[in-house]
Design a protein around this motif. Structure first.
Motif, mmCIF file in Angstrom:
data_model
loop_
_atom_site.group_PDB
_atom_site.id
_atom_site.type_symbol
_atom_site.label_atom_id
_atom_site.label_comp_id
_atom_site.label_asym_id
_atom_site.label_seq_id
_atom_site.Cartn_x
_atom_site.Cartn_y
_atom_site.Cartn_z
ATOM 1 N N GLN A 57 0.821 -1.205 0.000
ATOM 2 C CA GLN A 57 0.000 0.000 0.000
ATOM 3 C C GLN A 57 0.862 1.265 0.000
ATOM 4 O OE1 GLN A 57 -3.478 0.649 -0.011
ATOM 5 N NE2 GLN A 57 -3.532 -1.445 -0.774
ATOM 6 N N ALA A 58 0.439 2.229 -0.791
ATOM 7 C CA ALA A 58 1.076 3.544 -0.831
ATOM 8 C C ALA A 58 -0.031 4.574 -0.985
ATOM 9 C CB ALA A 58 2.071 3.621 -1.985
ATOM 10 N N ARG A 59 0.306 5.841 -0.894
ATOM 11 C CA ARG A 59 -0.715 6.868 -1.104
ATOM 12 C C ARG A 59 -0.188 7.939 -2.041
ATOM 13 N NH1 ARG A 59 0.464 11.269 2.205
ATOM 14 N NH2 ARG A 59 1.883 10.819 3.940
ATOM 15 N N PHE A 60 -1.037 8.364 -2.960
ATOM 16 C CA PHE A 60 -0.692 9.444 -3.867
ATOM 17 C C PHE A 60 -0.563 10.753 -3.107
ATOM 18 C CE2 PHE A 60 -2.289 6.919 -7.532
ATOM 19 C CZ PHE A 60 -1.162 7.069 -8.327
ATOM 20 N N VAL A 61 0.341 11.607 -3.593
ATOM 21 C CA VAL A 61 0.517 12.926 -2.992
ATOM 22 C C VAL A 61 0.193 14.025 -3.991
ATOM 23 C CG1 VAL A 61 2.184 14.518 -1.952
ATOM 24 C CG2 VAL A 61 2.250 12.082 -1.370
ATOM 25 N N GLN A 62 0.694 13.902 -5.228
ATOM 26 C CA GLN A 62 0.661 15.053 -6.107
ATOM 27 C C GLN A 62 0.797 14.641 -7.569
ATOM 28 O OE1 GLN A 62 3.902 17.660 -5.177
ATOM 29 N NE2 GLN A 62 3.050 19.423 -6.250
ATOM 30 N N GLU A 104 8.860 8.651 6.184
ATOM 31 C CA GLU A 104 8.299 8.057 4.972
ATOM 32 C C GLU A 104 9.211 8.352 3.787
ATOM 33 O OE1 GLU A 104 3.530 8.414 5.538
ATOM 34 O OE2 GLU A 104 4.647 10.302 5.355
ATOM 35 N N THR A 105 9.017 7.610 2.697
ATOM 36 C CA THR A 105 9.792 7.813 1.479
ATOM 37 C C THR A 105 8.891 8.374 0.391
ATOM 38 O OG1 THR A 105 11.393 6.069 1.961
ATOM 39 C CG2 THR A 105 11.127 6.698 -0.345
ATOM 40 N N LEU A 106 9.291 9.507 -0.173
ATOM 41 C CA LEU A 106 8.569 10.105 -1.293
ATOM 42 C C LEU A 106 9.198 9.624 -2.596
ATOM 43 C CD1 LEU A 106 6.426 12.317 -2.172
ATOM 44 C CD2 LEU A 106 8.411 13.822 -2.443
ATOM 45 N N VAL A 107 8.360 9.131 -3.508
ATOM 46 C CA VAL A 107 8.817 8.637 -4.812
ATOM 47 C C VAL A 107 8.231 9.526 -5.902
ATOM 48 C CG1 VAL A 107 8.903 6.667 -6.387
ATOM 49 C CG2 VAL A 107 8.922 6.286 -3.907
ATOM 50 N N VAL A 108 9.084 9.976 -6.823
ATOM 51 C CA VAL A 108 8.666 10.832 -7.936
ATOM 52 C C VAL A 108 8.789 10.029 -9.227
ATOM 53 C CG1 VAL A 108 9.046 13.010 -9.141
ATOM 54 C CG2 VAL A 108 9.522 12.841 -6.689
ATOM 55 N N VAL A 109 7.674 9.914 -9.969
ATOM 56 C CA VAL A 109 7.620 9.075 -11.167
ATOM 57 C C VAL A 109 7.296 9.924 -12.391
ATOM 58 C CG1 VAL A 109 6.538 7.067 -12.261
ATOM 59 C CG2 VAL A 109 6.761 7.153 -9.761
ATOM 60 N N PRO A 110 8.158 9.896 -13.423
ATOM 61 C CA PRO A 110 7.832 10.594 -14.667
ATOM 62 C C PRO A 110 6.944 9.731 -15.554
ATOM 63 C CG PRO A 110 9.987 9.591 -14.865
ATOM 64 C CD PRO A 110 9.480 9.260 -13.473
ATOM 65 N N GLU A 111 5.984 10.353 -16.218
ATOM 66 C CA GLU A 111 5.117 9.652 -17.166
ATOM 67 C C GLU A 111 5.377 10.212 -18.568
ATOM 68 O OE1 GLU A 111 1.076 8.101 -15.227
ATOM 69 O OE2 GLU A 111 1.140 10.279 -15.429
ATOM 70 N N MET A 112 6.097 9.453 -19.380
ATOM 71 C CA MET A 112 6.452 9.949 -20.697
ATOM 72 C C MET A 112 5.228 10.197 -21.571
ATOM 73 S SD MET A 112 9.136 8.431 -23.534
ATOM 74 C CE MET A 112 10.590 8.839 -22.593
ATOM 75 N N SER A 113 4.169 9.422 -21.373
ATOM 76 C CA SER A 113 2.970 9.562 -22.208
ATOM 77 C C SER A 113 1.801 10.225 -21.480
ATOM 78 C CB SER A 113 2.532 8.187 -22.725
ATOM 79 O OG SER A 113 3.524 7.622 -23.547
ATOM 80 N N GLY A 114 2.000 10.656 -20.253
ATOM 81 C CA GLY A 114 0.903 11.266 -19.518
ATOM 82 C C GLY A 114 0.574 12.664 -20.031
ATOM 83 N N GLY A 115 -0.705 13.007 -20.165
ATOM 84 C CA GLY A 115 -1.086 14.326 -20.638
ATOM 85 C C GLY A 115 -1.267 14.349 -22.146
ATOM 86 N N THR A 143 3.699 11.854 -7.722
ATOM 87 C CA THR A 143 4.448 11.503 -6.522
ATOM 88 C C THR A 143 3.571 10.672 -5.591
ATOM 89 O OG1 THR A 143 3.830 13.430 -5.174
ATOM 90 C CG2 THR A 143 5.664 13.710 -6.700
ATOM 91 N N PHE A 144 4.217 9.744 -4.897
ATOM 92 C CA PHE A 144 3.506 8.959 -3.887
ATOM 93 C C PHE A 144 4.441 8.687 -2.721
ATOM 94 C CE2 PHE A 144 5.197 5.692 -6.815
ATOM 95 C CZ PHE A 144 5.780 4.778 -5.932
ATOM 96 N N VAL A 145 3.846 8.296 -1.612
ATOM 97 C CA VAL A 145 4.587 8.081 -0.379
ATOM 98 C C VAL A 145 4.485 6.629 0.045
ATOM 99 C CG1 VAL A 145 4.540 8.559 2.113
ATOM 100 C CG2 VAL A 145 4.525 10.435 0.470
ATOM 101 N N LEU A 146 5.602 6.053 0.454
ATOM 102 C CA LEU A 146 5.647 4.710 1.030
ATOM 103 C C LEU A 146 5.811 4.795 2.536
ATOM 104 C CD1 LEU A 146 8.092 2.956 -1.494
ATOM 105 C CD2 LEU A 146 5.633 2.532 -1.250
ATOM 106 N N PRO A 147 5.294 3.816 3.264
ATOM 107 C CA PRO A 147 5.438 3.810 4.730
ATOM 108 C C PRO A 147 6.898 3.876 5.171
ATOM 109 C CG PRO A 147 3.823 2.192 4.046
ATOM 110 C CD PRO A 147 4.467 2.688 2.785
#
Length: 377
Positions: free
Chosen positions: A33-38, A349-360, A370-374
């Motif tokens: 489980q993780a949670r979206f941030v932004q 917690e750990t913040l993870v930033v993910v690029p989406e090449m095809s997003g948008g 971005t999402f956060v892990l416990p």
């Protein structure tokens, strides 16, 4: 270091196929489980993210993907920063411009030749680079295949390490670096670069390029930048037939990690580790048969976060691999996720930033998520 052996080419259509391929091999079934941030919009085919030593400054490669390839001279780097609320804010969307197909990026943890620690290393100039008419730039020198080093504050290009056809390195290893995909450096100042150079579309003459991992010592980088000869002890090329799509130096255990994006062979969809970045040693298989992996990072606590071509993210913690699920988003999938970056927050917690090449939609309308892990990860 023996990692594999030679494979086949990767032009833009093959890269696009790798980014959208969904016929994955059997993979993890358990969930974490993780949670979206932004969600942050306004990028041009963001492919990779790196985080600075301060843990709060992030750099994003904009690969400038067009209809037929990566648009020459349209690639860029963006600079972002975490604010006091741990939200990402864009500091300079076009921090560095006029790059050819910038894909992988790393922040140097040590001096690499004349390039100081903290500088940015960016993999550029792959064979999928095209002009404004959509015609491939087949000249390695025109594309500048290799690595560009950039000052992290001013955005100044400090040096351009050309590794394509006709380079000193190509003469030494018997082939050019054709499709630079990911870059890293270790604590000793060794520069590490992956070349995907093929994806099974057609056989590629080995003289044109070989998929694998290149190591250049700090002294070797200095020699090449100075136009001097390269001594045998200052370079190593290890073929990897499964396409090395990512490489990362992890400080928590001082080891070098890499992943593979092709699933057809024994170590397809694998995560590999070279303990203590000892290039005379044997690599370990951390996990395999995970599906086509496109990018990854290792959190400050040692958890591996990898992106797959079907749009999900994996977490490898200890001996367990799991698909990351998001609270309130049961069927969520990323759009062509690339190389993520992770930082430790004050909460643990750990913040993870993910690029989406095809997003948008359209140039400079793609996004990061971005999402956060416990805290335990």
């Amino acid at each position: 270091m023996r990692i594999g052996f030679r494979a086949v080419p990767l032009k833009f259509m093959a890269l696009a196929a790798l980014l959208t391929f969904s016929g994955l091999a059997a993979g993890p079934e358990a969930c974490a489980q993780a949670r979206f941030v932004q969600t942050i919009e306004g990028f041009h085919s963001p492919a990779a993210v790196a985080v600075a030593e301060d843990g709060r400054t992030f750099y994003v490669t904009n690969a400038a993907r067009g209809e037929y390839g990566m648009l020459a001279g349209e690639g860029a780097l963006s600079r972002l920063r975490l604010n006091d609320q741990n939200q990402l804010e864009v500091v300079d969307r076009r921090f560095v411009e006029k790059l050819n197909a910038p894909l992988g990026i790393a922040v140097l943890p040590a001096d690499v030749g004349p390039i100081p620690a903290g500088a940015l290393a960016v993999a550029v100039g792959g064979s999928w680079t095209v002009n404004e008419r959509g015609t491939s730039l087949d000249d390695d020198r025109e594309r500048g295949a290799g690595v560009v080093f950039i000052h992290p504050e001013s955005g100044e290009v400090l040096a351009h390490l050309y590794l394509g056809a006709g380079s000193t390195l190509a003469a030494k290893i018997g082939h050019p670096i054709r499709d630079p995909m990911a870059v890293a450096a270790d604590a000793a100042g060794n520069l590490i670069l992956t070349d995907v150079a093929g994806s099974g579309v057609r056989p590629l003459d080995p003289a044109e390029g070989v998929p694998g991992i290149l190591k250049l010592t700090s002294k070797g980088v200095a020699a090449l930048l100075a136009g001097e000869d390269l001594e045998r002890r200052d370079f190593l090329f290890a073929p990897v037939r499964n396409l090395p799509t990512g490489v990362y130096y992890a400080r928590h255990d001082k080891s070098l990690y890499w992943i593979t994006g092709q699933i057809a062979y024994d170590l397809g969809g694998a995560v590999m580790r070279l303990p203590n970045a000892d290039y005379t040693g044997q690599p370990e298989t951390i996990d395999k048969e995970l599906g086509a992996l496109l990018g990854f990072t290792v959190t400050p606590k040692g958890t591996i976060i990898a992106s797959r071509s079907n749009g999900d993210m994996l977490m490898i913690h200890g001996r367990k691999d799991r698909v990351i699920k998001f609270k309130g988003h049961a069927n969520f999938a990323f759009l062509s996720p690339g190389q993520p970056a992770a930082t430790l927050l004050p909460s643990g917690e750990t913040l993870v930033v993910v690029p989406e090449m095809s997003g948008g939609h359209g140039p400079w309308r793609q996004r990061l998520r971005t999402f956060v892990l416990p805290a335990k990860y």
